[in-house]
Design a protein around this motif. Structure first.
Motif, mmCIF file in Angstrom:
data_model
loop_
_atom_site.group_PDB
_atom_site.id
_atom_site.type_symbol
_atom_site.label_atom_id
_atom_site.label_comp_id
_atom_site.label_asym_id
_atom_site.label_seq_id
_atom_site.Cartn_x
_atom_site.Cartn_y
_atom_site.Cartn_z
ATOM 1 N N ASP A 51 0.862 -1.172 0.000
ATOM 2 C CA ASP A 51 0.000 0.000 0.000
ATOM 3 C C ASP A 51 0.901 1.225 0.000
ATOM 4 O O ASP A 51 1.903 1.282 0.722
ATOM 5 N N VAL A 52 0.551 2.196 -0.809
ATOM 6 C CA VAL A 52 1.301 3.452 -0.897
ATOM 7 C C VAL A 52 0.309 4.591 -0.666
ATOM 8 O O VAL A 52 -0.771 4.611 -1.252
ATOM 9 N N TRP A 53 0.691 5.534 0.196
ATOM 10 C CA TRP A 53 -0.188 6.682 0.391
ATOM 11 C C TRP A 53 0.634 7.959 0.395
ATOM 12 O O TRP A 53 1.378 8.167 -0.589
ATOM 13 N N ASP A 54 0.552 8.814 1.405
ATOM 14 C CA ASP A 54 1.146 10.160 1.343
ATOM 15 C C ASP A 54 2.495 10.159 0.612
ATOM 16 O O ASP A 54 3.424 9.449 1.008
ATOM 17 N N SER A 55 2.612 10.979 -0.425
ATOM 18 C CA SER A 55 3.857 11.042 -1.199
ATOM 19 C C SER A 55 4.350 12.479 -1.295
ATOM 20 O O SER A 55 3.577 13.429 -1.172
ATOM 21 N N GLY B 9 -4.903 2.385 -2.120
ATOM 22 C CA GLY B 9 -3.531 2.226 -1.662
ATOM 23 C C GLY B 9 -2.501 2.426 -2.745
ATOM 24 O O GLY B 9 -1.478 1.735 -2.792
ATOM 25 N N THR B 10 -2.736 3.404 -3.610
ATOM 26 C CA THR B 10 -1.823 3.656 -4.717
ATOM 27 C C THR B 10 -1.899 5.128 -5.121
ATOM 28 O O THR B 10 -2.718 5.886 -4.591
ATOM 29 N N VAL B 11 -1.068 5.526 -6.035
ATOM 30 C CA VAL B 11 -1.011 6.916 -6.476
ATOM 31 C C VAL B 11 -2.253 7.257 -7.298
ATOM 32 O O VAL B 11 -2.659 6.488 -8.183
ATOM 33 N N ALA B 12 -2.863 8.377 -7.013
ATOM 34 C CA ALA B 12 -4.053 8.828 -7.749
ATOM 35 C C ALA B 12 -3.642 9.581 -9.012
ATOM 36 O O ALA B 12 -2.516 10.080 -9.119
ATOM 37 N N PRO B 13 -4.551 9.691 -9.978
ATOM 38 C CA PRO B 13 -4.271 10.505 -11.168
ATOM 39 C C PRO B 13 -3.930 11.942 -10.785
ATOM 40 O O PRO B 13 -4.529 12.519 -9.873
ATOM 41 N N THR B 14 -2.972 12.504 -11.493
ATOM 42 C CA THR B 14 -2.548 13.880 -11.237
ATOM 43 C C THR B 14 -3.631 14.861 -11.662
ATOM 44 O O THR B 14 -4.234 14.725 -12.733
ATOM 45 N N LEU B 15 -3.884 15.853 -10.805
ATOM 46 C CA LEU B 15 -4.799 16.944 -11.133
ATOM 47 C C LEU B 15 -3.985 18.216 -11.362
ATOM 48 O O LEU B 15 -2.791 18.272 -11.059
ATOM 49 N N HIS B 16 -4.649 19.250 -11.879
ATOM 50 C CA HIS B 16 -3.968 20.518 -12.137
ATOM 51 C C HIS B 16 -4.870 21.666 -11.703
ATOM 52 O O HIS B 16 -6.071 21.666 -11.976
ATOM 53 N N LEU B 17 -4.266 22.628 -11.023
ATOM 54 C CA LEU B 17 -4.997 23.791 -10.531
ATOM 55 C C LEU B 17 -4.707 25.026 -11.376
ATOM 56 O O LEU B 17 -3.632 25.146 -11.973
ATOM 57 N N THR B 18 -5.654 25.936 -11.373
ATOM 58 C CA THR B 18 -5.389 27.305 -11.792
ATOM 59 C C THR B 18 -5.641 28.196 -10.579
ATOM 60 O O THR B 18 -6.564 27.942 -9.794
ATOM 61 N N LEU B 19 -4.810 29.209 -10.404
ATOM 62 C CA LEU B 19 -4.919 30.139 -9.284
ATOM 63 C C LEU B 19 -5.015 31.555 -9.829
ATOM 64 O O LEU B 19 -4.234 31.947 -10.706
ATOM 65 N N LYS B 20 -5.965 32.299 -9.318
ATOM 66 C CA LYS B 20 -6.093 33.715 -9.668
ATOM 67 C C LYS B 20 -6.495 34.464 -8.415
ATOM 68 O O LYS B 20 -7.640 34.373 -7.961
#
Length: 371
Positions: A39-43, A352-363
């Protein structure tokens, strides 16, 4: 340092919370195991001092909490070790435990951060949980520092002979985080050190998930610490939950367009009352590291799990390029029910695994998930 202007996160802010498409993560439909036997979690990445991700032979170097796949998923916290990983695209390669057995002063290793130095060493800040050699896991927490040399020629590895020392303990105004208070979802915190170099003054800081007294109970807070002559000193909190949440986790800062974005994650069950707000990534923004901060999107909510999968991901980490990493938690419409289920049922629903990467926009003080 300029005086810290502690910000209060209040019920008034959370009353403004309305999840929408800009703050709701897409549903995770598949979760292939990054490490099939663990199991893999916090990275978190090993960072360069400019905040970028450290590379070795074209691969990114990461750390993550890991435990062998066995028993109820919630028991993994009692066996957690920091694992060294190499990442190329979506592929993860296991480089083994980061540290030698028994190196930590704790009985297990919880989340932290890491930065590579010019001399080839890596400063690793992590949470030493429990006490080495204890028969039953306790919840004593403190920030531990070690500085092993990183070898990148041929086999990538960290020197296992480096010393591990306690850099910070919870002390006034913070609670020492010695024991469970009230059962699941009610554990005092002094953990998850997040390293940050402030471009404004060039100095190094740690952000720490902490607890402070609140009436006859306690509430979540984000502590700040700075360093002088290799000794770390606790400063007043940047943010205090005004009794609305017991556990704030994994605080970290990203500087974008001259503003300081402070992020952390928390679960629905640790709000007061439980269920007041969704499990998700929350954040604040300020003109300087020391504040004053105001909640992003009015409420603080940045990313929520979708209602159809309320516990599908957790432990979000925003990187300087505004990509967002997390891990797959429980894939079930009754996420909290899945967590509390019997071991066989819980295991079947746990990622227990790496989730798909998301992307943010900040304004300024608003955020949105990028399409």
């Amino acid at each position: 340092m300029t005086d810290i202007q502690t910000t209060r996160w209040t019920r008034r802010h959370l009353d403004r919370l309305v999840p929408d498409g800009a703050t709701t993560a897409p549903i995770i439909t598949a979760a292939p195991k990054a490490l099939p036997q663990h199991d893999v979690w916090d990275s978190w990445p090993i960072q360069e001092e400019d905040g970028s991700v450290c590379l070795a032979d074209g691969a990114e170097l990461w750390m993550a909490l890991a435990a062998p796949v066995a028993g109820h998923p919630e028991e993994r916290h009692d066996r957690a070790r920091i694992r060294l990983l190499a990442r190329k695209g979506d592929e993860w390669h296991d480089l083994g435990d980061a540290f030698a057995d028994g190196a930590s002063p704790g009985s297990r290793e919880w989340s932290g951060s890491a930065v590579r130095r010019a001399d080839g060493t890596v400063s690793v800040f992590y949470t030493g949980a429990g006490v080495r050699g204890e028969a039953t896991p306790t919840f004593h927490q403190r920030v531990v520092l070690t500085r092993p040399r990183l070898t990148v020629d041929g086999e990538v590895a960290l020197d296992r002979g480096s010393a591990h020392r306690v850099a910070l303990r919870g002390q006034d105004p913070y609670l020492p985080a010695d024991e469970v208070e009230g059962g699941a979802g009610r554990i005092q915190a002094f953990r998850d050190p997040g390293w940050f170099r402030d471009p404004a003054d060039g100095r190094e800081y740690l952000l720490i998930a902490a607890s402070i007294p609140w009436g006859d109970d306690y509430t979540g807070a984000i502590a700040l610490a700075d360093v002088t002559a290799q000794e770390w000193t606790l400063l007043p909190p940047l943010v205090v939950s005004e009794g609305v949440n017991h556990e704030i986790e994994r605080p970290h800062v990203v500087v974008h367009d001259g503003r300081y974005y402070l992020f952390f994650c928390t679960t629905s069950r640790t709000f007061h009352p439980a269920g007041l707000a969704p499990t998700g990534l929350y954040g604040f923004v300020a003109p300087a590291l020391t504040g004053p901060y105001r909640p992003l999107n009015g409420s603080g909510l940045v990313i929520a799990n979708p209602a159809e999968q309320p516990e599908q991901a957790y432990a979000w980490l925003v990187l300087p390029d505004l990509s967002v990493e997390s891990f797959v938690n429980y894939l079930a419409p009754d996420g909290e029910g899945a967590r509390l289920a019997d071991p066989v049922t819980a295991r079947a629903r746990f990622g227990g695994t790496v989730a798909p990467t998301l992307h943010l926009t900040l304004k300024e003080d608003t955020t949105a998930l990028a399409c």
